[in-house]
Design an enzyme around this catalytic site. Sequence first.
Site, PDB file in Angstrom:
ATOM      1  N   SER A  25       0.809  -1.001  -0.261  1.00  0.00           N
ATOM      2  CA  SER A  25      -0.112   0.020   0.034  1.00  0.00           C
ATOM      3  C   SER A  25       1.002   1.083   0.394  1.00  0.00           C
ATOM      4  O   SER A  25       2.478   1.458   0.344  1.00  0.00           O
ATOM      5  CB  SER A  25      -0.766   0.170   1.280  1.00  0.00           C
ATOM      6  OG  SER A  25      -0.133  -0.116   2.123  1.00  0.00           O
ATOM      7  N   ASP A  81      -0.671  -1.701  -4.268  1.00  0.00           N
ATOM      8  CA  ASP A  81      -2.155  -1.120  -4.171  1.00  0.00           C
ATOM      9  C   ASP A  81      -2.443  -0.273  -3.166  1.00  0.00           C
ATOM     10  O   ASP A  81      -2.543   0.603  -2.741  1.00  0.00           O
ATOM     11  CB  ASP A  81      -2.245  -3.152  -2.383  1.00  0.00           C
ATOM     12  CG  ASP A  81      -3.364  -3.007  -1.888  1.00  0.00           C
ATOM     13  OD1 ASP A  81      -4.573  -3.282  -2.401  1.00  0.00           O
ATOM     14  OD2 ASP A  81      -4.029  -2.925  -0.936  1.00  0.00           O
ATOM     15  N   GLY A 115     -10.008  -5.524   5.998  1.00  0.00           N
ATOM     16  CA  GLY A 115     -10.503  -5.561   7.610  1.00  0.00           C
ATOM     17  C   GLY A 115     -11.022  -6.737   8.210  1.00  0.00           C
ATOM     18  O   GLY A 115     -11.595  -7.978   7.134  1.00  0.00           O
ATOM     19  N   THR A 169      -4.714  -8.539   6.793  1.00  0.00           N
ATOM     20  CA  THR A 169      -5.339  -8.234   8.262  1.00  0.00           C
ATOM     21  C   THR A 169      -5.040  -9.700   8.794  1.00  0.00           C
ATOM     22  O   THR A 169      -4.342  -9.254   9.655  1.00  0.00           O
ATOM     23  CB  THR A 169      -6.769  -7.899   8.290  1.00  0.00           C
ATOM     24  OG1 THR A 169      -7.099  -6.484   6.915  1.00  0.00           O
ATOM     25  CG2 THR A 169      -7.189  -7.770   9.634  1.00  0.00           C
TER      26      THR A 169
END
Length: 287
Positions: free
Chosen positions: A49, A84, A178, A232
Amino acid sequence: MLVSAKEMLNKAREGKYAVGQFNINNLEWTKAILLTAQENNSPVILGVSEGAGKYMGGYKTVVGMVNGMLEELNITVPVALHLDHGSYEGALKVIEAGFSSVMFDGSHYSIEENIEKTKEIIKIANAKGISVEAEVGSIGGEEDGVIGAGEIADPNECKLIADLGVDMLAAGIGNIHGQYPENWAGLNFDALESINKATGDMPLVLHGGTGIPADMIKKAISLGVSKINVNTECQLAFAAATRKYIEEGKDLQGKGFDPRKLLAPGFEAIKETVKEKMELFGSINKA
Ligand code: 13P
């Protein structure tokens, strides 16, 4: 050597399995994922990310670390290094830094603007053999500051973006970044089916891979999902193993405070999580 994600995803789509994208946060994460892919003869995508790229010291640092590991750990399975949820500027930066794949997430723009910007990124990336992921609709929840409302993608818009020549397409189908809430309605398979029909043989991407039950994962793969993103779940596994080590007082015994010892249980926990996912996605022995 890093490779584009195009070939591995086309093969996955044809072979009815999915390649995992596992997000990296640091050296332990990267090494754990690469070694697990090699041990299981699986292709793999390392997701970065924009926040994690910054945290690790910048995109060039990430490229240097990953390329160094590919060589010195003798990683021979196909590995793509992928941005990402990239912004337009972020996508340009990673292309310059040496990533082999990029997601341009224009889902928060109007469809017209999403199309225009995606087109520009494709032109620049393709000239360098870099694969491109685009997004339509949005992934619910939050990841590293990227917040989505969780809109279900419109199949017609998916087709417009797919036809631009992207290599993989992320479409919102009720998936969330998440952990999933208790009252989550599940993946919207009607939407996925329509998107799959509208986009032909385009490898579809399922974000929010953490916590999706195995039967839904399998059904999604049967409907064209060829790349599944997991972030996550590795973080939770790492945190739980590290917590256990400390709560057992192991950092206080002998040289248990040595970071190589302190981070080892978390490292092993990531390896286990990644292997489980590769088994579920069907990518083992597909390198
Ligand atoms: P999770 O953190 O829910 O696994 O989602 C990861 C993801 O989609 C990365 O883009």
